[in-house]
Motif scaffolding. Structure first.
Motif, PDB file in Angstrom:
ATOM      1  N   GLU A  72       8.359 -19.703 -24.457  1.00 27.83           N
ATOM      2  CA  GLU A  72       8.602 -19.027 -23.175  1.00 27.83           C
ATOM      3  C   GLU A  72       7.328 -19.019 -22.330  1.00 27.83           C
ATOM      4  OE1 GLU A  72      10.431 -15.232 -23.597  1.00 27.83           O
ATOM      5  OE2 GLU A  72      12.231 -16.036 -24.564  1.00 27.83           O
TER       6      GLU A  72
ATOM      7  N   SER B  67      16.870 -22.829 -24.734  1.00 27.06           N
ATOM      8  CA  SER B  67      17.791 -22.198 -25.674  1.00 27.06           C
ATOM      9  C   SER B  67      17.315 -22.483 -27.091  1.00 27.06           C
ATOM     10  CB  SER B  67      19.209 -22.739 -25.481  1.00 27.06           C
ATOM     11  OG  SER B  67      20.090 -22.199 -26.446  1.00 27.06           O
ATOM     12  N   CYS B  68      17.102 -21.421 -27.870  1.00 28.35           N
ATOM     13  CA  CYS B  68      16.631 -21.568 -29.257  1.00 28.35           C
ATOM     14  C   CYS B  68      17.746 -21.210 -30.226  1.00 28.35           C
ATOM     15  CB  CYS B  68      15.416 -20.673 -29.503  1.00 28.35           C
ATOM     16  SG  CYS B  68      13.956 -21.160 -28.581  1.00 28.35           S
ATOM     17  N   GLU B  69      18.088 -22.166 -31.069  1.00 24.32           N
ATOM     18  CA  GLU B  69      19.086 -21.952 -32.104  1.00 24.32           C
ATOM     19  C   GLU B  69      18.397 -21.925 -33.465  1.00 24.32           C
ATOM     20  OE1 GLU B  69      21.991 -24.992 -31.560  1.00 24.32           O
ATOM     21  OE2 GLU B  69      22.569 -24.295 -29.553  1.00 24.32           O
ATOM     22  N   SER B  70      19.177 -21.748 -34.518  1.00 23.29           N
ATOM     23  CA  SER B  70      18.583 -21.599 -35.849  1.00 23.29           C
ATOM     24  C   SER B  70      17.817 -22.841 -36.301  1.00 23.29           C
ATOM     25  CB  SER B  70      19.678 -21.272 -36.866  1.00 23.29           C
ATOM     26  OG  SER B  70      20.659 -22.308 -36.879  1.00 23.29           O
TER      27      SER B  70
ATOM     28  N   SER C  27      15.514 -18.312 -19.998  1.00 26.35           N
ATOM     29  CA  SER C  27      15.502 -18.295 -21.464  1.00 26.35           C
ATOM     30  C   SER C  27      16.770 -17.590 -21.932  1.00 26.35           C
ATOM     31  CB  SER C  27      14.253 -17.569 -21.973  1.00 26.35           C
ATOM     32  OG  SER C  27      14.226 -17.573 -23.388  1.00 26.35           O
ATOM     33  N   GLN C  28      17.653 -18.328 -22.569  1.00 28.60           N
ATOM     34  CA  GLN C  28      18.974 -17.786 -22.897  1.00 28.60           C
ATOM     35  C   GLN C  28      18.957 -16.848 -24.097  1.00 28.60           C
ATOM     36  OE1 GLN C  28      21.550 -21.237 -23.159  1.00 28.60           O
ATOM     37  NE2 GLN C  28      21.925 -21.196 -20.954  1.00 28.60           N
ATOM     38  N   ASN C  29      17.963 -16.972 -24.939  1.00 29.82           N
ATOM     39  CA  ASN C  29      17.797 -16.024 -26.032  1.00 29.82           C
ATOM     40  C   ASN C  29      16.326 -16.018 -26.432  1.00 29.82           C
ATOM     41  OD1 ASN C  29      17.603 -18.457 -27.654  1.00 29.82           O
ATOM     42  ND2 ASN C  29      19.840 -18.452 -27.689  1.00 29.82           N
ATOM     43  N   GLN C  30      15.921 -15.025 -27.144  1.00 31.97           N
ATOM     44  CA  GLN C  30      14.504 -14.897 -27.459  1.00 31.97           C
ATOM     45  C   GLN C  30      14.060 -16.038 -28.371  1.00 31.97           C
ATOM     46  OE1 GLN C  30      13.423 -11.065 -28.898  1.00 31.97           O
ATOM     47  NE2 GLN C  30      11.224 -11.490 -28.922  1.00 31.97           N
ATOM     48  N   CYS C  31      13.035 -16.741 -27.914  1.00 35.70           N
ATOM     49  CA  CYS C  31      12.544 -17.883 -28.683  1.00 35.70           C
ATOM     50  C   CYS C  31      11.227 -17.542 -29.361  1.00 35.70           C
ATOM     51  CB  CYS C  31      12.339 -19.092 -27.759  1.00 35.70           C
ATOM     52  SG  CYS C  31      13.888 -19.766 -27.134  1.00 35.70           S
TER      53      CYS C  31
ATOM     54  N   THR D 252      16.035 -24.596 -18.367  1.00 32.93           N
ATOM     55  CA  THR D 252      16.697 -23.671 -19.290  1.00 32.93           C
ATOM     56  C   THR D 252      16.226 -23.938 -20.714  1.00 32.93           C
ATOM     57  OG1 THR D 252      18.653 -23.650 -17.864  1.00 32.93           O
ATOM     58  CG2 THR D 252      18.919 -22.811 -20.098  1.00 32.93           C
TER      59      THR D 252
END
Length: 223
Positions: free
Chosen positions: A113, A177-180, A137-141, A175
């Protein structure tokens, strides 16, 4: 046996002739590439160099009556032109190292971020963007293990393209986006786009879209 040997000799001669033809064709392509490269470099450097020279001369000869804003405007022109030249040199160096197999990868822990926010600020300052650039930022990275220098080179090119080929009153979105198991970056603009025919040549050096008109560019960024 004699006929066999004669046939083998003919086949070998044909193979040698084909190899020579391919080598000559490759040399021709390299020669043409060098000519295009020199032409591109001379053209792309001429504009920022002219900007620097003219602005420097104006500053040298300006009177004391000039307001501070006018002086700063010329200084900003010099800075922007110098940064454009630096980016061009960086692109050429990165591409040559990559093709030679000598591109270094030096990962470190970086805050994505923070990286994206700093990147957008630098791009807006460097290119004097008239477009509105938004970072989402769509979710906390969390921090990730990446090469910041190479990442910056990639996104500098993508965002500068978004600025270059979009209307001045349009919006640009970066944009994150952080995934698993993945990190996804997306850059969206409202520019002219790339035709399906040109998309086939997307990563070829010096190739530019047929719809770019007189917008300056090198054809190196995406490569």
């Amino acid at each position: 046996v004699v006929v066999y040997l004669l046939l083998q000799r003919q086949i070998k001669k044909r193979q040698q002739a084909e190899e020579i033809r391919r080598d000559l064709e490759k040399e021709k392509q390299i020669s043409e590439l060098k000519i295009r490269f020199l032409s591109m470099v001379s053209h792309e450097f001429r504009t920022p160099l002219s900007t620097i020279l003219v602005s420097a001369q104006l500053l040298e000869n300006c009177t004391q009556d000039w307001p501070k804003e006018k002086k700063l405007k010329n200084l900003h022109r010099i800075q922007s032109a110098a940064k454009i030249m630096t980016q061009l040199l960086t692109d050429m160096l990165t591409l040559s190292r990559a093709e030679a197999g000598k591109l270094e990868f030096k990962p470190q822990w970086i805050d994505l971020e923070e990286f994206c926010n700093n990147l957008v600020e630098d791009i807006e300052l460097t290119y004097r963007a008239q477009q509105s650039i938004f970072f989402i930022s769509q979710n906390q990275c969390r921090k990730v293990w990446l090469d910041e220098k190479l990442m910056r080179s990639i996104f500098n090119n993508l965002l500068s393209n978004a600025i270059k080929y979009s209307r001045e009153d349009s919006h640009i979105y970066l944009t994150l986006s952080c995934e698993s198991e993945a990190v996804i970056f997306q850059i969206q603009d409202q520019g002219m786009g790339i035709s399906p025919e040109d998309q086939q040549h997307l990563f070829e050096s010096f190739y530019r879209g047929t719809n770019v008109g007189d917008i300056p560019g090198t054809g190196l960024g995406l490569a």
